[in-house]
Design an enzyme around this catalytic site. Sequence first.
Site, mmCIF file in Angstrom:
data_model
loop_
_atom_site.group_PDB
_atom_site.id
_atom_site.type_symbol
_atom_site.label_atom_id
_atom_site.label_comp_id
_atom_site.label_asym_id
_atom_site.label_seq_id
_atom_site.Cartn_x
_atom_site.Cartn_y
_atom_site.Cartn_z
ATOM 1 N N HIS A 61 0.597 -1.635 0.151
ATOM 2 C CA HIS A 61 -0.367 -0.314 -0.239
ATOM 3 C C HIS A 61 0.977 1.116 0.102
ATOM 4 O O HIS A 61 1.120 1.806 0.833
ATOM 5 C CB HIS A 61 -0.518 0.334 1.201
ATOM 6 C CG HIS A 61 -1.884 1.105 0.729
ATOM 7 N ND1 HIS A 61 -3.553 0.947 1.219
ATOM 8 C CD2 HIS A 61 -2.166 1.824 0.794
ATOM 9 C CE1 HIS A 61 -3.786 1.254 1.302
ATOM 10 N NE2 HIS A 61 -3.121 2.645 0.884
ATOM 11 N N ASN A 95 -4.769 6.377 -7.056
ATOM 12 C CA ASN A 95 -5.501 7.662 -7.012
ATOM 13 C C ASN A 95 -4.315 8.864 -7.345
ATOM 14 O O ASN A 95 -4.257 9.196 -6.664
ATOM 15 C CB ASN A 95 -6.013 7.823 -5.380
ATOM 16 C CG ASN A 95 -5.347 7.805 -3.984
ATOM 17 O OD1 ASN A 95 -3.961 7.568 -4.790
ATOM 18 N ND2 ASN A 95 -5.366 8.302 -3.351
ATOM 19 N N ASP A 305 0.421 2.146 3.718
ATOM 20 C CA ASP A 305 -0.024 3.516 2.945
ATOM 21 C C ASP A 305 0.950 4.643 3.102
ATOM 22 O O ASP A 305 0.751 5.738 3.656
ATOM 23 C CB ASP A 305 -1.128 3.403 3.921
ATOM 24 C CG ASP A 305 -2.599 4.161 3.072
ATOM 25 O OD1 ASP A 305 -2.287 5.047 2.048
ATOM 26 O OD2 ASP A 305 -3.331 5.095 3.964
ATOM 27 N N PHE A 323 -5.253 14.482 3.828
ATOM 28 C CA PHE A 323 -4.953 13.079 4.791
ATOM 29 C C PHE A 323 -3.797 12.765 4.433
ATOM 30 O O PHE A 323 -3.387 12.188 3.119
ATOM 31 C CB PHE A 323 -6.265 11.957 4.601
ATOM 32 C CG PHE A 323 -7.321 12.576 5.422
ATOM 33 C CD1 PHE A 323 -7.227 12.563 6.832
ATOM 34 C CD2 PHE A 323 -8.365 12.639 4.558
ATOM 35 C CE1 PHE A 323 -8.680 12.703 7.360
ATOM 36 C CE2 PHE A 323 -9.742 13.131 5.516
ATOM 37 C CZ PHE A 323 -9.763 13.198 6.686
HETATM 38 O O1 DOR Z 1 -3.867 8.648 4.235
HETATM 39 C C1 DOR Z 1 -4.468 8.583 3.423
HETATM 40 N N1 DOR Z 1 -4.089 9.096 2.165
HETATM 41 N N2 DOR Z 1 -5.528 7.516 3.236
HETATM 42 C C2 DOR Z 1 -5.990 7.385 2.012
HETATM 43 O O2 DOR Z 1 -6.807 7.318 2.112
HETATM 44 C C3 DOR Z 1 -5.615 8.339 1.121
HETATM 45 C C4 DOR Z 1 -4.168 8.755 0.755
HETATM 46 C C5 DOR Z 1 -4.100 9.662 0.100
HETATM 47 O O3 DOR Z 1 -3.801 9.636 -0.821
HETATM 48 O O4 DOR Z 1 -3.246 10.671 0.211
HETATM 49 ZN ZN ZN Z 2 -6.653 4.017 2.119
HETATM 50 ZN ZN ZN Z 3 -3.479 4.445 0.378
#
Ligand code: DOR
Ligand code: ZN
Ligand code: ZN
Length: 424
Positions: A61, A95, A305, A323
């Site tokens: 991730h 994304n 992540d 985020f």
């Molecule tokens: O903290 C996050 N950042 N959570 C997500 O689900 C997307 C990610 C982002 O693309 O920055």
């Molecule tokens: Zn996510």
């Molecule tokens: Zn993510």
Amino acid sequence: MSRILIKNGHLVDPANQRDEVCDIFICDNRIEKIGSGLFDEDAILIDAEGKIVMPGLIDLHVHLREPGFEYKETIATGTKAAAHGGVTTICPMPNTNPVIDSVERVKDLLKRAKEAPVHVLPVGAVTVGQAGKELADIRGMKEAGAVALSEDGKSVMDTALYREGLYEAARCDIPVFAHCEDKSLVGNGVMNAGKKAEELGLPGISNAVEDVIAARDIFMSKEAGNRLHLCHCSTKDSAVLVKMAKEQGLLVTGEVCPHHFTMSDDEITQDHGRFKMNPPLRSREDVIALKEALRDGVMDVISTDHAPHGEEEKNQSMKKAPFGIVGIENSFALGYTELVRTGYLTLPGLIEKMSVNPAKVLRIEKGNLAEGKVADVVVADLTEEYEICPEEFFSKGKNTPFAGKKVFGRIDVTIVDGKIVYQR
Ligand code: DOR
Ligand code: ZN
Ligand code: ZN
């Protein structure tokens, strides 16, 4: 021919139950021989005495941001960051802009990543443009090289459409990586709902935001028969649900990120963007439950992540900042410091979560250092304490709440396909 000889390292290779001091000889892109007293006069010598040698980490991730958000990260900087963190294989989330949602986009990403120092295995979107309206070409993307599907950043909120996607994923035998978040329940939340959010005057994100979708996804995949991997589980009830799914024999796996087992919301010292990620830092009770779930084998995988953002974007109130935090350059250190040194996991157990099990989720032949296997190998030092220092990151993103944190578990050498891609 490239030859590398790693001398006197402590090999920890859980896939083959090896935990012993030995030499490893790499010839071209493969592990040629494992033994003691190995010698090769032409080989590049790596003195690993007092160090551990393990299979390269696999991070399921990661956000690479290319194409579309190159000011946050590029494939070049993100993959260099991976090598610095001992990560030899990454799965970038779709994304980007444009979204990775078609055969053409998957092929384009693979082409861009051709010269990358680590293996890049793309994740395709579930729906076109991640807009939640129409399914992407799942079979086509799989055939083009996508290894998983994800709508990461959100959930497919139309359950009927999602069900179709899961059935198609099952038919195509491709796993679905689920970001569990009920959009209608999030509101304008920016951190965990609770005492700390009240104290800071910030809108909260409750556990149920995650839990209701985790439950939906598990029961939906029970019907569809697809492989479901729950991303970045942050709540104790996510662990309860994954445990239940496993007891029912479902094809469900669970993942936890280092920040969710390291830090709780009561450690948020101020309203600053570096503490903002999705899902958010949860309560102490959730943190302990996640560590126990990793220990007990309920949670299978540790992924990061890794979510780089621009400095100005993150250097503001949580109400405004995006985020996400970076994590790929210190995931092994946090795992070792927070889980192994505290007794939740053994070292082979940690390597299972960070290499062996991610390979199993993808059903790829990695996370294994037997003779003949591809040489994705990492040498790390467990003895010397050091501080996490964002200025040393190769990532463009410096956004982390762990700057200055003292940890153990520094990566010394990263080898991918038999080539040294990082050396301290
Ligand atoms: O903290 C996050 N950042 N959570 C997500 O689900 C997307 C990610 C982002 O693309 O920055
Ligand atoms: Zn996510
Ligand atoms: Zn993510």
